[in-house]
Design an enzyme around this catalytic site. Structure first.
Site, PDB file in Angstrom:
ATOM      1  N   CYS A  50       0.846  -1.210   0.000  1.00 15.36           N
ATOM      2  CA  CYS A  50       0.000   0.000   0.000  1.00 15.36           C
ATOM      3  C   CYS A  50       0.870   1.245   0.000  1.00 15.36           C
ATOM      4  O   CYS A  50       1.731   1.408   0.860  1.00 15.36           O
ATOM      5  CB  CYS A  50      -0.905  -0.014   1.236  1.00 15.36           C
ATOM      6  SG  CYS A  50      -1.687   1.585   1.533  1.00 15.36           S
ATOM      7  N   CYS A  53       0.516   3.315   3.460  1.00 13.37           N
ATOM      8  CA  CYS A  53       0.934   2.785   4.762  1.00 13.37           C
ATOM      9  C   CYS A  53       2.262   3.420   5.192  1.00 13.37           C
ATOM     10  O   CYS A  53       3.062   3.825   4.347  1.00 13.37           O
ATOM     11  CB  CYS A  53       1.070   1.262   4.677  1.00 13.37           C
ATOM     12  SG  CYS A  53      -0.483   0.389   5.005  1.00 13.37           S
ATOM     13  N   HIS A 113      -4.109   0.436   8.011  1.00  8.80           N
ATOM     14  CA  HIS A 113      -4.602   0.260   6.644  1.00  8.80           C
ATOM     15  C   HIS A 113      -6.064  -0.168   6.576  1.00  8.80           C
ATOM     16  O   HIS A 113      -6.788   0.179   5.649  1.00  8.80           O
ATOM     17  CB  HIS A 113      -3.722  -0.800   5.962  1.00  8.80           C
ATOM     18  CG  HIS A 113      -4.086  -1.062   4.540  1.00  8.80           C
ATOM     19  ND1 HIS A 113      -3.635  -0.278   3.506  1.00  8.80           N
ATOM     20  CD2 HIS A 113      -4.886  -2.007   3.989  1.00  8.80           C
ATOM     21  CE1 HIS A 113      -4.129  -0.748   2.365  1.00  8.80           C
ATOM     22  NE2 HIS A 113      -4.889  -1.787   2.626  1.00  8.80           N
ATOM     23  N   SER A 161      -9.029   4.571  -5.009  1.00  7.69           N
ATOM     24  CA  SER A 161      -7.983   3.687  -5.531  1.00  7.69           C
ATOM     25  C   SER A 161      -7.380   2.790  -4.462  1.00  7.69           C
ATOM     26  O   SER A 161      -6.621   1.892  -4.767  1.00  7.69           O
ATOM     27  CB  SER A 161      -6.886   4.541  -6.164  1.00  7.69           C
ATOM     28  OG  SER A 161      -6.349   5.412  -5.189  1.00  7.69           O
ATOM     29  N   HIS A 164      -6.978   2.158   2.188  1.00 10.33           N
ATOM     30  CA  HIS A 164      -6.334   2.836   3.329  1.00 10.33           C
ATOM     31  C   HIS A 164      -7.105   4.142   3.607  1.00 10.33           C
ATOM     32  O   HIS A 164      -7.322   4.930   2.680  1.00 10.33           O
ATOM     33  CB  HIS A 164      -4.871   3.135   2.987  1.00 10.33           C
ATOM     34  CG  HIS A 164      -4.064   3.491   4.175  1.00 10.33           C
ATOM     35  ND1 HIS A 164      -3.032   2.714   4.662  1.00 10.33           N
ATOM     36  CD2 HIS A 164      -4.169   4.534   5.033  1.00 10.33           C
ATOM     37  CE1 HIS A 164      -2.536   3.276   5.746  1.00 10.33           C
ATOM     38  NE2 HIS A 164      -3.211   4.382   5.986  1.00 10.33           N
ATOM     39  N   HIS A 166      -8.234   7.576   3.824  1.00  8.49           N
ATOM     40  CA  HIS A 166      -7.601   8.827   3.388  1.00  8.49           C
ATOM     41  C   HIS A 166      -8.608   9.730   2.692  1.00  8.49           C
ATOM     42  O   HIS A 166      -9.678   9.283   2.304  1.00  8.49           O
ATOM     43  CB  HIS A 166      -6.442   8.540   2.426  1.00  8.49           C
ATOM     44  CG  HIS A 166      -6.894   8.021   1.078  1.00  8.49           C
ATOM     45  ND1 HIS A 166      -7.314   6.719   0.881  1.00  8.49           N
ATOM     46  CD2 HIS A 166      -7.010   8.638  -0.129  1.00  8.49           C
ATOM     47  CE1 HIS A 166      -7.652   6.554  -0.396  1.00  8.49           C
ATOM     48  NE2 HIS A 166      -7.484   7.704  -1.028  1.00  8.49           N
ATOM     49  N   GLN A 168      -8.717  13.617   0.150  1.00  4.79           N
ATOM     50  CA  GLN A 168      -7.916  14.500  -0.691  1.00  4.79           C
ATOM     51  C   GLN A 168      -8.309  15.952  -0.453  1.00  4.79           C
ATOM     52  O   GLN A 168      -9.428  16.248  -0.032  1.00  4.79           O
ATOM     53  CB  GLN A 168      -8.156  14.177  -2.162  1.00  4.79           C
ATOM     54  CG  GLN A 168      -7.755  12.776  -2.558  1.00  4.79           C
ATOM     55  CD  GLN A 168      -7.670  12.654  -4.071  1.00  4.79           C
ATOM     56  OE1 GLN A 168      -7.085  13.494  -4.756  1.00  4.79           O
ATOM     57  NE2 GLN A 168      -8.263  11.608  -4.616  1.00  4.79           N
ATOM     58  N   HIS A 297     -20.892  23.198   5.651  1.00  2.00           N
ATOM     59  CA  HIS A 297     -21.585  21.925   5.860  1.00  2.00           C
ATOM     60  C   HIS A 297     -20.819  20.822   5.154  1.00  2.00           C
ATOM     61  O   HIS A 297     -19.898  21.091   4.368  1.00  2.00           O
ATOM     62  CB  HIS A 297     -23.022  22.001   5.323  1.00  2.00           C
ATOM     63  CG  HIS A 297     -23.099  22.489   3.918  1.00  2.00           C
ATOM     64  ND1 HIS A 297     -23.176  23.826   3.604  1.00  2.00           N
ATOM     65  CD2 HIS A 297     -23.071  21.828   2.737  1.00  2.00           C
ATOM     66  CE1 HIS A 297     -23.208  23.958   2.286  1.00  2.00           C
ATOM     67  NE2 HIS A 297     -23.136  22.770   1.733  1.00  2.00           N
ATOM     68  N   LYS A 312     -27.357   2.894  -7.100  1.00  2.00           N
ATOM     69  CA  LYS A 312     -28.138   3.780  -7.944  1.00  2.00           C
ATOM     70  C   LYS A 312     -27.235   4.354  -9.018  1.00  2.00           C
ATOM     71  O   LYS A 312     -26.111   4.760  -8.737  1.00  2.00           O
ATOM     72  CB  LYS A 312     -28.695   4.936  -7.112  1.00  2.00           C
ATOM     73  CG  LYS A 312     -29.429   5.949  -7.964  1.00  2.00           C
ATOM     74  CD  LYS A 312     -29.909   7.135  -7.162  1.00  2.00           C
ATOM     75  CE  LYS A 312     -30.491   8.213  -8.057  1.00  2.00           C
ATOM     76  NZ  LYS A 312     -31.736   7.810  -8.730  1.00  2.00           N
TER      77      LYS A 312
HETATM   78  P1  H2U Z   1      -8.244   8.292  -4.261  1.00  2.00           P
HETATM   79  O1  H2U Z   1      -8.152   6.877  -3.898  1.00  2.00           O
HETATM   80  O2  H2U Z   1      -9.373   9.023  -3.585  1.00  2.00           O
HETATM   81  O3  H2U Z   1      -8.215   8.473  -5.744  1.00  2.00           O
HETATM   82  O4  H2U Z   1      -6.919   9.021  -3.683  1.00  2.00           O
HETATM   83  C1  H2U Z   1      -5.652   8.531  -3.858  1.00  2.00           C
HETATM   84  C2  H2U Z   1      -4.767   9.653  -4.356  1.00  2.00           C
HETATM   85  O5  H2U Z   1      -3.427   9.309  -4.080  1.00  2.00           O
HETATM   86  C3  H2U Z   1      -4.875   9.844  -5.873  1.00  2.00           C
HETATM   87  O6  H2U Z   1      -5.302  11.161  -6.143  1.00  2.00           O
HETATM   88  C4  H2U Z   1      -2.604   9.744  -5.126  1.00  2.00           C
HETATM   89  C5  H2U Z   1      -3.457   9.606  -6.371  1.00  2.00           C
HETATM   90  O7  H2U Z   1      -3.075  10.560  -7.330  1.00  2.00           O
HETATM   91  N1  H2U Z   1      -1.381   8.950  -5.131  1.00  2.00           N
HETATM   92  C6  H2U Z   1      -0.177   9.543  -4.806  1.00  2.00           C
HETATM   93  O8  H2U Z   1      -0.131  10.744  -4.553  1.00  2.00           O
HETATM   94  N2  H2U Z   1       0.966   8.779  -4.737  1.00  2.00           N
HETATM   95  C7  H2U Z   1       1.010   7.446  -5.035  1.00  2.00           C
HETATM   96  O9  H2U Z   1       2.052   6.808  -4.913  1.00  2.00           O
HETATM   97  C8  H2U Z   1      -0.205   6.766  -5.541  1.00  2.00           C
HETATM   98  C9  H2U Z   1      -1.476   7.550  -5.486  1.00  2.00           C
HETATM   99 ZN    ZN Z   2      -2.189   1.148   3.745  1.00  2.00          ZN
END
Ligand code: H2U
Ligand code: ZN
Length: 355
Positions: A50, A53, A113, A161, A164, A166, A168, A297, A312
């Site tokens: 991951c 992690c 994780h 993706s 773990h 997280h 953004q 909000h 949906k």
């Molecule tokens: P999402 O799973 O919500 O897409 O968020 C994961 C973000 O992590 C994604 O925007 C970034 C991707 O660009 N990322 C990194 O910054 N470094 C990495 O090594 C893989 C993914």
């Molecule tokens: Zn992880």
């Protein structure tokens, strides 16, 4: 008397000026469409593969520190770039484009994780709220950042993706479309109603019979908005009029952490499965202007419809005309209200993959 729980009608969303068609009469429509596979529940606390992690390597060769609570870094695949020349295109007011500067960050909620917001300790979520606040203030104070969007995609069907825990943060020059619509609506309402706030007034109406409340704590209210378009959409609103995270006091932030844990736990318990969603803050712009009419909000937009694996789709009429839902927001609120706040994984119940 028209029965809004029985017959088709349209509801107006005053925050973004949109309508949603509600069709409660066709509740038990048969479903032979796509069925999602329920993801396995058995991830370990630490996954060496991951990229979020502690101690693992990310794309581009950066290594995560051995972090102990929250960890924030610049997205290695940022959708925005901070240093850019100015670019403008305008051909007869029809072909229009502008360069856009910004910063994208990733916030890991926890080194663990296999936890989601619902399973984090409230104290850990308080730390996340603190980090959101710090990031909002720091990014928002940059001269070229006029809006800070904090959002979380949870679950593979929402495009997340990595499981773990997280979220953004995308911070940029222009105010993006959704917050900009809310900005306009709240500003117009404020001017037309002698300086009253749209969402303060809305909360006052909702507080009268609480039929769309899911729960409330000291400082926050979780409700299914009257105009919800997603089946189990909710909003978390501070009782006090606050424009953004930077205004919240310690007690309001603690209370927000409590509300986030309770809401996400109810979601997971609804179908006894990890509940996917897109969640995000809407807050006042950080363009240096006064925005007294803004009431911050959090929106939760979950795609699940009737089980862990029937979702949906916003397609067809939704894409071409306007959004539509079958069961009413009052019905969704009632179901979310009746659900336990003890997480199903802690009470030993197993996942239900069935419809
Ligand atoms: P999402 O799973 O919500 O897409 O968020 C994961 C973000 O992590 C994604 O925007 C970034 C991707 O660009 N990322 C990194 O910054 N470094 C990495 O090594 C893989 C993914
Ligand atoms: Zn992880």
């Amino acid at each position: 008397m028209f029965d809004f729980q029985k017959f088709p009608h349209r509801r107006y969303n005053p925050l973004i000026g949109e309508w949603v068609l509600v069709s409660p009469h066709r509740l038990e429509r048969p479903w032979q469409g796509k069925v999602e596979e329920t993801p396995p529940d058995s991830q370990s606390e630490y996954e060496p593969a991951c990229y979020l992690c502690p101690g693992t390597e990310r794309a581009g060769g950066m290594r995560n520190p051995p972090y102990a609570d929250c960890f924030v870094f610049d997205n290695d695949y940022s959708a925005l770039i901070s240093e850019l020349p100015n670019g403008q295109l305008d051909i007869d007011n029809l072909i229009i484009a502008r360069s856009e500067r910004g910063i994208c960050r990733v916030v890991c909620y926890s080194p663990r994780h296999n936890l989601t917001m619902a399973e984090l300790d409230v104290l850990d979520i308080e730390r996340v709220v603190e980090v959101w606040t710090e990031e909002f203030i720091r990014l928002g104070s940059l001269d070229f950042i006029n809006y800070v969007q904090i959002f979380e995609n949870k679950g593979a069907i929402m495009g997340c993706s990595n499981p773990h825990p997280h979220c953004q943060i995308w911070a940029n020059q222009a105010i993006p479309t959704e917050p900009s619509r809310e900005h306009e609506s709240q500003s117009t309402y404020y001017k037309a109603n002698a300086g009253r706030c749209l969402l303060c007034d809305y909360l006052r109406i909702e507080s009268e019979n609480r039929e769309r409340f899911v729960f409330e704590n000291e400082h926050w209210i979780a409700l299914v908005p009257f105009w919800a378009k997603w089946p189990f959409e909710t909003m978390l609103l501070p009782r006090r009029h606050a424009e953004n995270l930077s205004i919240l006091n310690k007690s309001e932030k603690k209370s927000l952490a409590d509300a986030l844990k309770r809401l996400t736990t109810r979601y997971d318990n609804l179908f006894c499965a990890p509940f996917p969603y897109t969640m995000g803050f809407h807050q006042s712009p950080t363009d240096g202007e006064e925005h007294i009419f803004w009431h911050m909000h959090i929106h939760f937009y979950p795609p699940l419809l009737r089980s862990a694996n029937v979702q949906k789709f916003m397609v067809g009429y939704e894409m071409l005309a306007n959004t539509q839902r079958d069961f009413t927001p009052e019905n969704a609120a009632m179901r979310l209200r009746e659900i336990s706040e003890n997480h199903y994984r802690s009470t030993g119940k197993t996942e239900k993959g069935s419809r």
